[in-house]
Design a protein around this motif. Structure first.
Motif, short mmCIF file in Angstrom:
data_model
loop_
_atom_site.label_atom_id
_atom_site.label_comp_id
_atom_site.label_asym_id
_atom_site.label_seq_id
_atom_site.Cartn_x
_atom_site.Cartn_y
_atom_site.Cartn_z
N THR A 4 -14.20 31.42 13.96
CA THR A 4 -13.91 30.23 13.17
C THR A 4 -13.46 30.66 11.78
OG1 THR A 4 -16.19 30.01 12.38
CG2 THR A 4 -15.63 28.89 14.44
N TYR A 5 -12.88 29.72 11.04
CA TYR A 5 -12.31 30.06 9.74
C TYR A 5 -12.73 29.06 8.68
CZ TYR A 5 -9.27 33.06 12.53
OH TYR A 5 -8.80 34.00 13.41
N SER A 6 -12.95 29.57 7.50
CA SER A 6 -13.10 28.75 6.30
C SER A 6 -12.30 29.44 5.21
CB SER A 6 -14.58 28.61 5.92
OG SER A 6 -15.17 29.89 5.71
N TRP A 7 -12.44 28.95 3.99
CA TRP A 7 -11.67 29.50 2.87
C TRP A 7 -12.61 29.95 1.77
CZ3 TRP A 7 -6.45 29.89 3.49
CH2 TRP A 7 -5.87 29.13 4.52
N LEU A 66 -8.42 33.23 3.62
CA LEU A 66 -9.17 32.85 4.81
C LEU A 66 -10.38 33.75 4.99
CD1 LEU A 66 -6.47 32.09 7.52
CD2 LEU A 66 -8.35 30.58 6.87
N SER A 82 -7.24 21.63 4.26
CA SER A 82 -7.20 21.33 5.69
C SER A 82 -5.78 21.38 6.26
CB SER A 82 -7.84 19.97 5.97
OG SER A 82 -7.14 18.94 5.29
N THR A 142 -5.45 24.96 7.21
CA THR A 142 -6.29 25.27 8.37
C THR A 142 -5.60 24.84 9.64
OG1 THR A 142 -8.25 24.89 6.99
CG2 THR A 142 -8.58 24.99 9.37
N ASN A 143 -4.91 23.71 9.60
CA ASN A 143 -4.24 23.19 10.78
C ASN A 143 -3.04 24.04 11.22
OD1 ASN A 143 -6.04 21.04 10.85
ND2 ASN A 143 -4.71 19.69 9.67
N TRP A 156 0.68 32.90 10.29
CA TRP A 156 -0.40 32.04 10.76
C TRP A 156 -0.84 32.35 12.18
CZ3 TRP A 156 -3.11 29.60 7.35
CH2 TRP A 156 -2.53 29.25 6.13
N THR A 181 -14.49 24.52 3.10
CA THR A 181 -13.77 24.05 4.28
C THR A 181 -12.71 23.03 3.87
OG1 THR A 181 -15.47 22.36 4.62
CG2 THR A 181 -15.70 24.43 5.85
#
Length: 408
Positions: A345-348, A334, A400, A403-404, A265, A385
């Motif tokens: 920035t990141y999304s999935w 990711l 999420s 993501t954290n 991560w 997201t």
């Protein structure tokens, strides 16, 4: 070498690693950093008496391509980073190295003096400055510079080729980042560091140049095998005449490819930056001392090759539709983007759906008892997201949470 005892010399990499925080360039905290910060660093290095900073050309859009030189010795070594603009881990490590070489009055003083007298270290950091500013792999012309070693269509490739020929190095370091989802062979282990003593011809001949690079790679393997257990791989050595690594090996430049892969991560690759800096400084010492000559090729040749057998999240037997009766494996990865302020920035993204048995998930979850929440749908190549599943009426999975986990 009065300032370093023999034990320290033998364990140079580990000594550097233990003292890394003392020379880390703290102003660079992200893989994507500003052009103004880079110009500030270049200016500082140009003012230091041990460095010689020279503008050796310009990118297509007119940005300066700078060479930083350290040392006055007869052994010529060269290195460059960010040939691909969005691969900056090694650039950060080079900034750490320059900070280390500029320091004094510590127990590494004799080491620095040895390097200064024995080697000449020529570096082009941030070669593809246009791509770095855009955060793209290619140059401003849309050219992958590492496939331009023969035609030299891009001005940056011409500069790199002529620069190396002028230096005629004994060793050359081609520094990259690779996709963070490469695995060590077909194993579930994420490749953290990948190496390659490139071939200089289609027969894969172990020329003196390639042997030099292979022995240095072997030393690197010995240094990091304890901290990166099952996380070191090598690239396929299939010859590619368009690539600079293969081309420079054919010219006898002792080309060693060093790539930073994934680190769990730690998406900013702080741990791999540290390893890059310490590996390269140790390599310079080994070259200056000539100790690389006693290395074998055994550890290096035993490395498994990079493969694409990993996904970020693998949900096994997950529901695809609201009626819950249609199920399959889901691979979620990711996706990196650039935000409005230039930050990463990141999304999935749903990478694939179906039989994912050939892939290992960095996180694997049995979703056979999960239920799909009504306002969600599973669609391949769609960006998310947030995505949630429930089990027994409670939330059992939500993106999420993952993501954290990203280390900022």
């Amino acid at each position: 070498m009065g300032g370093l005892d023999p034990k320290t010399l033998i364990l140079m990499y580990h000594s550097l690693s233990e003292n890394y925080e003392q020379f880390k360039e703290s102003r660079i905290t992200k893989r994507r950093f500003s052009e103004s910060l880079w110009e500030e660093l270049i200016h500082e290095w140009s003012q230091h008496p041990l460095f010689n900073v020279t503008e050796i050309g310009k990118t297509f859009e007119g940005r300066a391509i700078n060479q930083v030189r350290f040392g006055i010795g007869p052994i010529h070594i060269c290195a460059w980073s960010q040939m691909h603009g969005d691969e900056a881990t090694a650039t950060k490590a080079l900034a750490d190295i320059f900070r280390f070489l500029s320091q004094s009055e510590d127990h590494f003083d004799s080491y620095r003096e040895l390097l200064h007298q024995k080697i000449s270290f020529f570096v082009i950091p941030r070669l593809n400055a246009d791509g770095a500013e855009r955060w793209t792999r290619e140059t401003a012309l849309g050219i992958d510079m590492n496939r331009d070693a023969q035609s030299l269509f891009s001005p940056e490739a011409k500069i790199l080729s002529n620069w190396a020929d002028t230096i005629s190095p004994v060793f050359a370091f081609n520094l990259h980042d690779q996709n963070r989802l490469y695995s060590v062979g077909s194993s579930p282990h994420q490749t953290h560091i990948a190496l390659l003593a490139t071939t200089g011809d289609e027969h894969g001949t172990w020329t003196p140049s390639r042997i030099r690079a292979g022995k240095l790679a072997n030393r690197m393997c010995k240094n990091i095998k304890g901290e990166l257990i099952n996380k070191i791989a090598k690239w396929s050595d299939e010859y590619n005449s368009r690539a600079f690594g293969d081309t420079f090996q054919s010219r006898g430049y002792g080309l060693l490819l060093l790539e930073s892969g994934g680190a769990g991560w730690d998406l900013e690759k702080h741990s791999l930056r540290k390893i890059n800096a310490c590996l390269l400084l140790d390599a310079l010492y080994s070259i200056a001392m000539g100790s690389w000559k006693s290395e074998s090729l055994e550890l290096y040749q035993q490395l498994q090759t990079n493969e694409r057998c990993i996904v970020d999240i693998k949900l096994k037997n997950a529901p695809l539709k609201i009626n819950q009766s249609i199920r399959a494996d889901i691979a979620i990865n990711l996706k990196e983007q650039i935000g409005e302020k230039g930050e990463i920035t990141y999304s999935w993204i749903i990478e694939d759906i179906g039989d994912m048995s050939i892939y290992h998930g960095l996180t694997e979850i049995d979703a056979s008892t999960f239920e799909l929440i009504n306002n969600h749908a599973i669609e391949k190549e769609v960006t998310y997201t947030q995505l949630q599943f429930k089990e027994g009426g409670k939330i059992a999975f939500q993106l999420s949470d993952f993501t954290n986990k990203i280390k900022k």
